[in-house]
Design an enzyme around this catalytic site. Structure first.
Site, PDB file in Angstrom:
ATOM      1  N   HIS A 118       0.867  -1.177   0.000  1.00  0.00           N
ATOM      2  CA  HIS A 118       0.000   0.000   0.000  1.00  0.00           C
ATOM      3  C   HIS A 118       0.911   1.236   0.000  1.00  0.00           C
ATOM      4  O   HIS A 118       2.017   1.191   0.535  1.00  0.00           O
ATOM      5  CB  HIS A 118      -0.840  -0.046   1.282  1.00  0.00           C
ATOM      6  CG  HIS A 118      -1.949   0.940   1.364  1.00  0.00           C
ATOM      7  ND1 HIS A 118      -1.736   2.253   1.723  1.00  0.00           N
ATOM      8  CD2 HIS A 118      -3.278   0.820   1.159  1.00  0.00           C
ATOM      9  CE1 HIS A 118      -2.907   2.890   1.745  1.00  0.00           C
ATOM     10  NE2 HIS A 118      -3.862   2.047   1.393  1.00  0.00           N
ATOM     11  N   ASP A 191       2.938  -4.476   7.992  1.00  0.00           N
ATOM     12  CA  ASP A 191       1.723  -3.675   7.859  1.00  0.00           C
ATOM     13  C   ASP A 191       0.550  -4.645   7.980  1.00  0.00           C
ATOM     14  O   ASP A 191       0.280  -5.444   7.088  1.00  0.00           O
ATOM     15  CB  ASP A 191       1.745  -2.986   6.495  1.00  0.00           C
ATOM     16  CG  ASP A 191       0.417  -2.319   6.151  1.00  0.00           C
ATOM     17  OD1 ASP A 191      -0.571  -2.512   6.878  1.00  0.00           O
ATOM     18  OD2 ASP A 191       0.381  -1.617   5.123  1.00  0.00           O
ATOM     19  N   GLN A 194      -4.698  -5.104   6.891  1.00  0.00           N
ATOM     20  CA  GLN A 194      -5.721  -5.997   6.347  1.00  0.00           C
ATOM     21  C   GLN A 194      -5.758  -7.356   7.027  1.00  0.00           C
ATOM     22  O   GLN A 194      -6.536  -8.213   6.628  1.00  0.00           O
ATOM     23  CB  GLN A 194      -5.490  -6.206   4.834  1.00  0.00           C
ATOM     24  CG  GLN A 194      -5.659  -4.948   4.021  1.00  0.00           C
ATOM     25  CD  GLN A 194      -7.097  -4.425   4.024  1.00  0.00           C
ATOM     26  OE1 GLN A 194      -8.044  -5.158   4.327  1.00  0.00           O
ATOM     27  NE2 GLN A 194      -7.266  -3.156   3.696  1.00  0.00           N
ATOM     28  N   LYS A 217     -10.586  -0.776  10.514  1.00  0.00           N
ATOM     29  CA  LYS A 217     -10.698  -1.930   9.618  1.00  0.00           C
ATOM     30  C   LYS A 217     -11.012  -3.200  10.402  1.00  0.00           C
ATOM     31  O   LYS A 217     -11.052  -4.289   9.841  1.00  0.00           O
ATOM     32  CB  LYS A 217      -9.411  -2.106   8.818  1.00  0.00           C
ATOM     33  CG  LYS A 217      -9.170  -0.974   7.800  1.00  0.00           C
ATOM     34  CD  LYS A 217      -7.922  -1.246   7.005  1.00  0.00           C
ATOM     35  CE  LYS A 217      -7.431  -0.032   6.240  1.00  0.00           C
ATOM     36  NZ  LYS A 217      -8.208   0.249   5.043  1.00  0.00           N
ATOM     37  N   CYS A 355      -4.748   2.485  -3.722  1.00  0.00           N
ATOM     38  CA  CYS A 355      -3.486   2.958  -3.118  1.00  0.00           C
ATOM     39  C   CYS A 355      -2.353   1.964  -3.326  1.00  0.00           C
ATOM     40  O   CYS A 355      -1.480   1.801  -2.450  1.00  0.00           O
ATOM     41  CB  CYS A 355      -3.644   3.254  -1.627  1.00  0.00           C
ATOM     42  SG  CYS A 355      -4.808   4.567  -1.306  1.00  0.00           S
TER      43      CYS A 355
HETATM   44  N1  PLP Z   1      -1.907  -0.653   4.584  1.00  0.00           N
HETATM   45  C1  PLP Z   1      -2.823  -1.390   3.974  1.00  0.00           C
HETATM   46  C2  PLP Z   1      -2.463  -2.761   3.486  1.00  0.00           C
HETATM   47  C3  PLP Z   1      -4.121  -0.886   3.799  1.00  0.00           C
HETATM   48  O1  PLP Z   1      -5.046  -1.631   3.190  1.00  0.00           O
HETATM   49  C4  PLP Z   1      -4.416   0.404   4.297  1.00  0.00           C
HETATM   50  C5  PLP Z   1      -5.760   0.993   4.089  1.00  0.00           C
HETATM   51  O2  PLP Z   1      -6.468   0.661   3.173  1.00  0.00           O
HETATM   52  C6  PLP Z   1      -3.420   1.113   4.947  1.00  0.00           C
HETATM   53  C7  PLP Z   1      -2.170   0.562   5.069  1.00  0.00           C
HETATM   54  C8  PLP Z   1      -3.677   2.474   5.521  1.00  0.00           C
HETATM   55  O3  PLP Z   1      -4.583   2.388   6.565  1.00  0.00           O
HETATM   56  P1  PLP Z   1      -5.185   3.725   7.229  1.00  0.00           P
HETATM   57  O4  PLP Z   1      -5.746   4.530   6.095  1.00  0.00           O
HETATM   58  O5  PLP Z   1      -6.233   3.212   8.163  1.00  0.00           O
HETATM   59  O6  PLP Z   1      -4.074   4.417   7.919  1.00  0.00           O
END
Ligand code: PLP
Length: 397
Positions: A118, A191, A194, A217, A355
């Site tokens: 992401h 990270d 998900q 999430k 993203c």
């Molecule tokens: N990393 C991953 C794999 C994501 O799917 C997301 C959000 O869609 C993020 C990071 C960023 O999360 P947040 O917008 O809650 O900070």
């Protein structure tokens, strides 16, 4: 598994149709107990924490710190002070990238990421000035671990990879990724944006050094996230932001910093959201993370089978070990058109690059349509979604 009555928003009508909410990878809906915890916090408990001598401040502080211990046990961290509250995954990764680079980067640094990260796990590292070395992945969406091994060099400072890809659904082999990195003496950030809502996460079993995720999430409120870090490393890192609470003593000449985890929690945190997150953890534990995973896997298989039968459908992300995310295109139709037509029938999906522009470049496509499932979705909803796709097909030609 009938949990739907606990989620009031699922009764919404959209364009005259019952809402079918399949945008759970973007954010999950909230059960009543989370909504009520927020309501009750602001009605009966609102107070700034840690500093007050009065009853409300003491009570709010206790509840806030209870949630820290709850999260500690939820992800099996060794200590509660290894749990730092942030605004979300994005802030958690920015925190680590900023503090870790200040402590360990020399000016000629490499960060290994996966090719399916992401943007939140790409851009913070670029902001440090480091060179990114992406791990390639196969057409199915499986990381090439041999290529990963070859990416290590004396300049490698950290490995940062997602546990589950938000676009391909791949569950990455984080235990192997950590083992290989540690054999090279390199720490690993995972990270987990998900993964926490779909898999049982045990940070000690994974062996990672940092694990980042978002409350919103995993059935919790927006505005709160977690940065887990191993105590020894957190003690080495400088603070991320300066302000109240993160200090021990301040003079105009010199400031000393508070102990963990407060060193990384400058200013007033989102107390009500943290308390709401505690209820989300309660919800997930009562349903059972294994039950959630089994239900979502069933929906994913069912949806994948159905989608494979639709003429012209192409699925992106077919790794043997994947979860809850179904990315696809229909013929040459633009993903946005598919999403808009589905919305007219009450079906919420996400369209675009999610993203993850490097993934789109990898496949040479502008974006995908993404359906993603949560514990409250049903097979009937998947049937409605598949029938809607059949119905809009003539409009996509
Ligand atoms: N990393 C991953 C794999 C994501 O799917 C997301 C959000 O869609 C993020 C990071 C960023 O999360 P947040 O917008 O809650 O900070």
């Amino acid at each position: 598994m009938n949990l739907r009555s606990q989620f009031p928003i699922l009764n919404t009508q959209v364009h005259g149709h019952p809402l079918v909410y399949l945008d759970n990878a973007a954010t999950t809906q909230k059960p009543l107990r989370v909504i009520e915890a927020l309501d009750s916090y602001y009605r009966t408990l609102n107070s700034n924490i840690h500093r007050g001598a009065h009853h409300l401040a003491a009570e709010a502080t206790e509840r806030y710190e209870d949630v820290r211990r709850q999260v500690q046990s939820f992800i099996n961290a060794r200590h509660s002070h290894e749990i730092v509250f942030t605004r979300g995954t994005t802030e958690s990764i920015n925190l680590v990238a900023s503090s870790f680079s200040k402590r360990y980067f020399t000016g000629d640094d490499e960060v290994i990421v996966s090719g399916m990260e992401h943007h939140s796990d790409i851009v913070p590292w670029q902001l440090t000035g480091a060179t990114l070395r992406p791990i390639p992945f196969s057409d199915e969406g499986v990381l090439d671990l041999e290529a990963y091994e070859r990416l290590f060099s004396p300049k490698t400072r950290i490995v940062a990879v997602n546990h589950v890809s938000n676009t391909l659904g791949t569950v990455n082999p984080v235990v192997d990724i950590v083992r290989i990195a540690h054999a090279h003496g390199v720490p690993v950030l995972i990270d987990g944006a998900q993964s926490v809502s779909h898999l049982k996460v045990d940070v000690q079993a994974i062996g990672c050094d940092f694990y980042c995720f978002s409350g919103h999430k995993m059935y919790g409120p927006m505005g709160v996230g977690i940065m887990y870090g191993r105590e020894e490393l957190l003690n080495e890192l400088p603070p991320y932001q300066g302000g109240g609470e993160m200090i021990e003593n301040v003079t105009f000449e010199r400031t000393t910093y508070n102990q963990l985890p407060f060193k990384f929690e400058a200013g007033t945190p989102s107390v009500g959201d943290v308390i709401g997150l505690g209820e989300a953890v309660n919800f997930m534990q009562e349903v059972g993370v294994d039950n959630i995973a089994a239900h979502e896997d069933d929906l994913l298989r069912f949806a994948t089978d159905g989608l494979s039968r639709i003429p012209g459908a192409r699925i992106f992300g077919t790794a043997p070990h994947k979860t809850t995310v179904l990315s696809f295109l229909i013929g040459d139709a633009h993903p946005y058109d598919v999403g808009t037509l589905l919305d007219q029938l009450g079906i919420a999906v996400r369209t675009g690059h999610h993203c993850t522009q490097p993934i789109m470049d990898r496949y040479g496509i502008p974006g995908t349509v993404r359906a993603s499932f949560a514990v409250y979705n049903t097979r009937e909803e998947v049937e409605t979604f598949l029938a809607a796709l059949e119905r809009i097909m003539p409009m996509l030609q």
